[in-house]
Design a protein around this motif. Structure first.
Motif, PDB file in Angstrom:
ATOM      1  N   ASN A 100       8.191   4.570  -4.286  1.00 14.31           N
ATOM      2  CA  ASN A 100       8.862   4.735  -5.272  1.00 14.31           C
ATOM      3  C   ASN A 100       9.416   6.020  -5.562  1.00 14.31           C
ATOM      4  O   ASN A 100      10.727   6.042  -6.126  1.00 14.31           O
ATOM      5  CB  ASN A 100       7.743   4.554  -6.389  1.00 14.31           C
TER       6      ASN A 100
ATOM      7  N   ARG B 265       0.903  -1.159  -0.067  1.00 18.82           N
ATOM      8  CA  ARG B 265      -0.039  -0.070   0.104  1.00 18.82           C
ATOM      9  C   ARG B 265       0.862   1.292   0.082  1.00 18.82           C
ATOM     10  O   ARG B 265       0.316   2.444  -0.270  1.00 18.82           O
ATOM     11  CB  ARG B 265      -0.997  -0.039   0.997  1.00 18.82           C
ATOM     12  N   GLU B 266       2.101   1.177   0.289  1.00 27.15           N
ATOM     13  CA  GLU B 266       3.247   2.563   0.422  1.00 27.15           C
ATOM     14  C   GLU B 266       3.872   2.299  -1.042  1.00 27.15           C
ATOM     15  O   GLU B 266       4.850   3.190  -0.913  1.00 27.15           O
ATOM     16  CB  GLU B 266       3.947   2.201   1.456  1.00 27.15           C
ATOM     17  N   ALA B 267       3.590   1.495  -1.990  1.00 28.70           N
ATOM     18  CA  ALA B 267       4.223   1.579  -3.189  1.00 28.70           C
ATOM     19  C   ALA B 267       4.677   2.629  -3.858  1.00 28.70           C
ATOM     20  O   ALA B 267       5.767   3.000  -4.255  1.00 28.70           O
ATOM     21  CB  ALA B 267       4.118   0.223  -4.041  1.00 28.70           C
ATOM     22  N   ARG B 268       3.608   3.463  -4.037  1.00 27.03           N
ATOM     23  CA  ARG B 268       3.592   4.825  -4.732  1.00 27.03           C
ATOM     24  C   ARG B 268       4.452   5.675  -4.095  1.00 27.03           C
ATOM     25  O   ARG B 268       5.485   6.409  -4.645  1.00 27.03           O
ATOM     26  CB  ARG B 268       2.309   5.446  -4.929  1.00 27.03           C
ATOM     27  N   ALA B 269       4.226   6.073  -2.876  1.00 25.13           N
ATOM     28  CA  ALA B 269       5.026   6.925  -2.155  1.00 25.13           C
ATOM     29  C   ALA B 269       6.665   6.416  -1.847  1.00 25.13           C
ATOM     30  O   ALA B 269       7.741   7.128  -2.093  1.00 25.13           O
ATOM     31  CB  ALA B 269       4.596   7.139  -0.660  1.00 25.13           C
TER      32      ALA B 269
END
Length: 159
Positions: free
Chosen positions: A129, A123-127
């Protein structure tokens, strides 16, 4: 070993039995010893253990171009402390290694390298990245390097 030709409907069954006798067959679960689990039960256990995470591996080289000296251990440690740790304060793993790669001129470069692993919830992948790409760009800019390798692996993690 002598070859025997059998021309009956049981030939296939006999051939399979001969192969099992020669090479061995699957061992029954009970003969594998305590603590051994089948692939199906291991998969079921894995699916229920931990949470979905991304494990990102970054590959940092230390060799530089144009006769410049390699990045020292002290310089690399400072980069980790000042740049990486503030973005991943929960933890990371760093391994030293030896690597090689082909540069833009086609030359093969061999150098001391580091593999950095950070794990974070999916769930934290975008941030995360954005943090990872910042780390990669800054390292290349600071040391005038072509790239920092990246590998992302989805996994189930439990601490």
């Amino acid at each position: 070993m002598r070859s025997i030709r059998i021309s009956t409907p049981a030939a296939g069954l006999l051939a399979a039995a001969a192969l099992l006798l020669t090479f061995g067959g699957p061992a029954p679960q009970s003969s594998l010893g305590a603590g051994t689990v089948s692939a199906a039960s291991a998969e079921a256990d894995t699916a229920q253990t931990g949470s979905p995470y991304v494990s990102t591996h970054l590959y940092f080289g230390t060799g530089r171009h144009d006769g410049k000296p390699p990045i020292t251990d002290e310089e690399f440690d400072k980069f980790i402390a000042d740049v990486v740790t503030p973005r991943f304060p929960s933890g990371l793993t760093l391994q030293e290694g030896r690597g090689q790669w082909r540069d833009k001129d086609g030359d093969i470069n061999r150098e001391r390298s580091y593999e950095l692993t950070v794990m974070y919830p999916v769930r934290e992948a975008r941030a995360r990245n954005a943090d990872i790409e910042y780390i990669r760009r800054l390292y290349c800019t600071m040391w005038e390097l072509e790239s920092v390798g990246r590998e992302d692996v989805r996994s189930q993690v439990d601490f």
